[in-house]
Write a protein that holds these residues in place. Structure first.
Motif, PDB file in Angstrom:
ATOM      1  N   UNK A  12       0.840  -1.201   0.000  1.00 41.69           N
ATOM      2  CA  UNK A  12       0.000   0.000   0.000  1.00 41.69           C
ATOM      3  C   UNK A  12       0.869   1.243   0.000  1.00 41.69           C
ATOM      4  N   UNK A  13       0.574   2.183  -0.867  1.00 40.54           N
ATOM      5  CA  UNK A  13       1.304   3.444  -0.917  1.00 40.54           C
ATOM      6  C   UNK A  13       0.610   4.454  -0.008  1.00 40.54           C
ATOM      7  N   UNK A  14       1.389   5.071   0.880  1.00 43.53           N
ATOM      8  CA  UNK A  14       0.815   6.042   1.802  1.00 43.53           C
ATOM      9  C   UNK A  14       0.934   7.443   1.243  1.00 43.53           C
ATOM     10  N   UNK A  15      -0.058   8.317   1.536  1.00 42.36           N
ATOM     11  CA  UNK A  15      -0.042   9.680   1.015  1.00 42.36           C
ATOM     12  C   UNK A  15       0.894  10.583   1.796  1.00 42.36           C
ATOM     13  N   UNK A  16       1.121  11.766   1.239  1.00 41.59           N
ATOM     14  CA  UNK A  16       1.836  12.804   1.961  1.00 41.59           C
ATOM     15  C   UNK A  16       3.337  12.790   1.819  1.00 41.59           C
ATOM     16  N   UNK A  17       3.905  11.890   1.011  1.00 47.48           N
ATOM     17  CA  UNK A  17       5.352  11.802   0.940  1.00 47.48           C
ATOM     18  C   UNK A  17       5.961  12.883   0.052  1.00 47.48           C
ATOM     19  N   UNK A  18       5.125  13.640  -0.659  1.00 53.89           N
ATOM     20  CA  UNK A  18       5.633  14.742  -1.450  1.00 53.89           C
ATOM     21  C   UNK A  18       5.528  16.080  -0.753  1.00 53.89           C
ATOM     22  N   UNK A  19       5.167  16.063   0.540  1.00 52.57           N
ATOM     23  CA  UNK A  19       5.039  17.305   1.281  1.00 52.57           C
ATOM     24  C   UNK A  19       6.402  17.962   1.471  1.00 52.57           C
ATOM     25  N   UNK A  20       6.447  19.280   1.625  1.00 51.69           N
ATOM     26  CA  UNK A  20       7.691  19.937   2.007  1.00 51.69           C
ATOM     27  C   UNK A  20       8.254  19.325   3.282  1.00 51.69           C
ATOM     28  N   UNK A  21       9.532  19.040   3.253  1.00 44.52           N
ATOM     29  CA  UNK A  21      10.167  18.430   4.414  1.00 44.52           C
ATOM     30  C   UNK A  21      10.033  16.927   4.441  1.00 44.52           C
ATOM     31  N   UNK A  22       9.389  16.333   3.425  1.00 46.71           N
ATOM     32  CA  UNK A  22       9.199  14.880   3.414  1.00 46.71           C
ATOM     33  C   UNK A  22       9.722  14.274   2.119  1.00 46.71           C
ATOM     34  N   UNK A  23      10.770  14.842   1.584  1.00 50.47           N
ATOM     35  CA  UNK A  23      11.330  14.315   0.339  1.00 50.47           C
ATOM     36  C   UNK A  23      11.373  15.385  -0.715  1.00 50.47           C
TER      37      UNK A  23
ATOM     38  N   UNK B  50       0.603  11.839  11.584  1.00 55.13           N
ATOM     39  CA  UNK B  50      -0.243  10.720  12.006  1.00 55.13           C
ATOM     40  C   UNK B  50      -0.209   9.579  10.991  1.00 55.13           C
ATOM     41  N   UNK B  51      -0.084   9.923   9.713  1.00 56.44           N
ATOM     42  CA  UNK B  51       0.048   8.877   8.692  1.00 56.44           C
ATOM     43  C   UNK B  51       1.329   8.091   8.894  1.00 56.44           C
ATOM     44  N   UNK B  52       2.418   8.799   9.209  1.00 56.83           N
ATOM     45  CA  UNK B  52       3.690   8.117   9.481  1.00 56.83           C
ATOM     46  C   UNK B  52       3.558   7.190  10.687  1.00 56.83           C
ATOM     47  N   UNK B  53       2.863   7.664  11.734  1.00 52.68           N
ATOM     48  CA  UNK B  53       2.677   6.838  12.925  1.00 52.68           C
ATOM     49  C   UNK B  53       1.836   5.602  12.602  1.00 52.68           C
ATOM     50  N   UNK B  54       0.799   5.782  11.799  1.00 52.97           N
ATOM     51  CA  UNK B  54      -0.058   4.669  11.406  1.00 52.97           C
ATOM     52  C   UNK B  54       0.731   3.656  10.584  1.00 52.97           C
ATOM     53  N   UNK B  55       1.546   4.154   9.666  1.00 47.70           N
ATOM     54  CA  UNK B  55       2.318   3.268   8.798  1.00 47.70           C
ATOM     55  C   UNK B  55       3.310   2.422   9.592  1.00 47.70           C
ATOM     56  N   UNK B  56       3.859   2.997  10.672  1.00 45.03           N
ATOM     57  CA  UNK B  56       4.780   2.234  11.513  1.00 45.03           C
ATOM     58  C   UNK B  56       4.105   1.010  12.120  1.00 45.03           C
ATOM     59  N   UNK B  57       2.801   1.142  12.420  1.00 50.96           N
ATOM     60  CA  UNK B  57       2.043   0.018  12.990  1.00 50.96           C
ATOM     61  C   UNK B  57       1.536  -0.928  11.908  1.00 50.96           C
ATOM     62  N   UNK B  58       1.318  -0.404  10.720  1.00 50.69           N
ATOM     63  CA  UNK B  58       0.756  -1.200   9.618  1.00 50.69           C
ATOM     64  C   UNK B  58       1.889  -1.908   8.882  1.00 50.69           C
ATOM     65  N   UNK B  59       2.524  -2.857   9.543  1.00 50.13           N
ATOM     66  CA  UNK B  59       3.694  -3.525   8.979  1.00 50.13           C
ATOM     67  C   UNK B  59       3.360  -4.361   7.744  1.00 50.13           C
ATOM     68  N   UNK B  60       2.117  -4.819   7.629  1.00 48.72           N
ATOM     69  CA  UNK B  60       1.712  -5.611   6.463  1.00 48.72           C
ATOM     70  C   UNK B  60       1.203  -4.731   5.314  1.00 48.72           C
ATOM     71  N   UNK B  61       1.164  -3.414   5.528  1.00 46.88           N
ATOM     72  CA  UNK B  61       0.709  -2.455   4.508  1.00 46.88           C
ATOM     73  C   UNK B  61      -0.695  -2.794   4.001  1.00 46.88           C
ATOM     74  N   UNK B  62      -1.594  -3.082   4.936  1.00 46.65           N
ATOM     75  CA  UNK B  62      -2.970  -3.424   4.579  1.00 46.65           C
ATOM     76  C   UNK B  62      -3.900  -2.213   4.618  1.00 46.65           C
ATOM     77  N   UNK B  63      -3.456  -1.149   5.259  1.00 47.33           N
ATOM     78  CA  UNK B  63      -4.318   0.025   5.368  1.00 47.33           C
ATOM     79  C   UNK B  63      -5.217  -0.007   6.584  1.00 47.33           C
ATOM     80  N   UNK B  64      -5.043  -1.003   7.455  1.00 49.44           N
ATOM     81  CA  UNK B  64      -5.794  -1.034   8.713  1.00 49.44           C
ATOM     82  C   UNK B  64      -4.942  -1.732   9.767  1.00 49.44           C
TER      83      UNK B  64
END
Length: 229
Positions: A1-12, A198-212
């Motif tokens: 799963x691709x997470x949003x927000x990675x093109x934000x200023x300060x995030x790449x 918060x998306x980064x924090x969620x992604x850290x828990x979503x190790x299987x990249x399922x979106x939940x």
């Protein structure tokens, strides 16, 4: 799963620049990092006076150094949240809110003192310019603020699959009270920074990249407390 927000200023990669031909931006992005403050203001430099002299330290843009000297009103060599708030303005001339200023100070505060030095301030100016360019792209009617429909479209283009009800909740929480609620630049930065965090924090828990994920109540509280004001 691709997470949003990675093109934000300060995030790449910084966002692409898309200036407007007119509207409240005057034929392109507002000059300077702070928008277009009223002439003859109290800050010096482009605000109606000459900025203090001196040479910029190595690695610091001379213009950013001049702005730093102007904003550093107590001449401490650091910029506090109060000083930053006095310098930053939205397109309707309102000052940036305290929460956004604190978020940005913390982001560039390498010494963990609640202040930023000239190097952190120079990086912060680039960060704000990138956010202003992104804000201008989503302000499609060139009103100087982000409406509900523009906010919903912005989330979609950033990759966030958020319901209209959630966008309406954010609008009610962060917009200025008016007959037609909308989001100013400072609140837009605030919302996006917190969404990304918060998306980064969620992604850290979503190790299987399922979106939940499954969280205990305390894990949920810890996630929110450590990522938000």
């Amino acid at each position: 799963m691709a997470y949003p927000g990675q093109g934000f200023p300060g995030a790449g990669q910084p966002p692409p620049v898309g200036p407007y031909p007119g509207g409240p931006y005057g034929g392109g992005p507002p000059p300077g990092p702070y928008g277009q403050p009223p002439p003859g203001g109290p800050y010096g430099g482009p605000y109606g006076g000459a900025a203090p002299g001196g040479n910029a330290p190595p690695g610091v843009d001379p213009e950013a150094f001049s702005w730093f000297q102007t904003v550093d009103t107590d001449h401490s060599g650091f910029i506090s949240v109060k000083e930053l708030k006095q310098a930053l303005v939205n397109n309707n001339w309102s000052s940036f809110n305290d929460e956004t200023c604190l978020l940005m100070i913390n982001m560039f505060d390498k010494t963990r003192t609640g202040r930023i030095d000239v190097h952190g301030f120079s990086a912060l100016l680039r960060f704000i310019q990138q956010w202003r360019s992104l804000f201008q792209q989503y302000d499609r009617d060139q009103s100087g603020s982000i409406s509900f429909s523009e906010l919903q479209q912005a989330f979609s283009q950033m990759g966030y699959n958020l319901s209209p009800q959630f966008s309406q909740l954010l609008l009610a929480r962060y917009s200025q009270r008016s007959p037609n609620p909308s989001i100013q630049l400072d609140r837009f930065i605030h919302i996006c920074m917190q969404l990304q965090s918060l998306t980064d924090a969620f992604r850290e828990k979503d190790t299987a990249l399922l979106g939940n994920i499954r969280l205990s109540y305390e894990d949920f509280l810890a996630m929110v407390v450590t990522r938000m004001l």
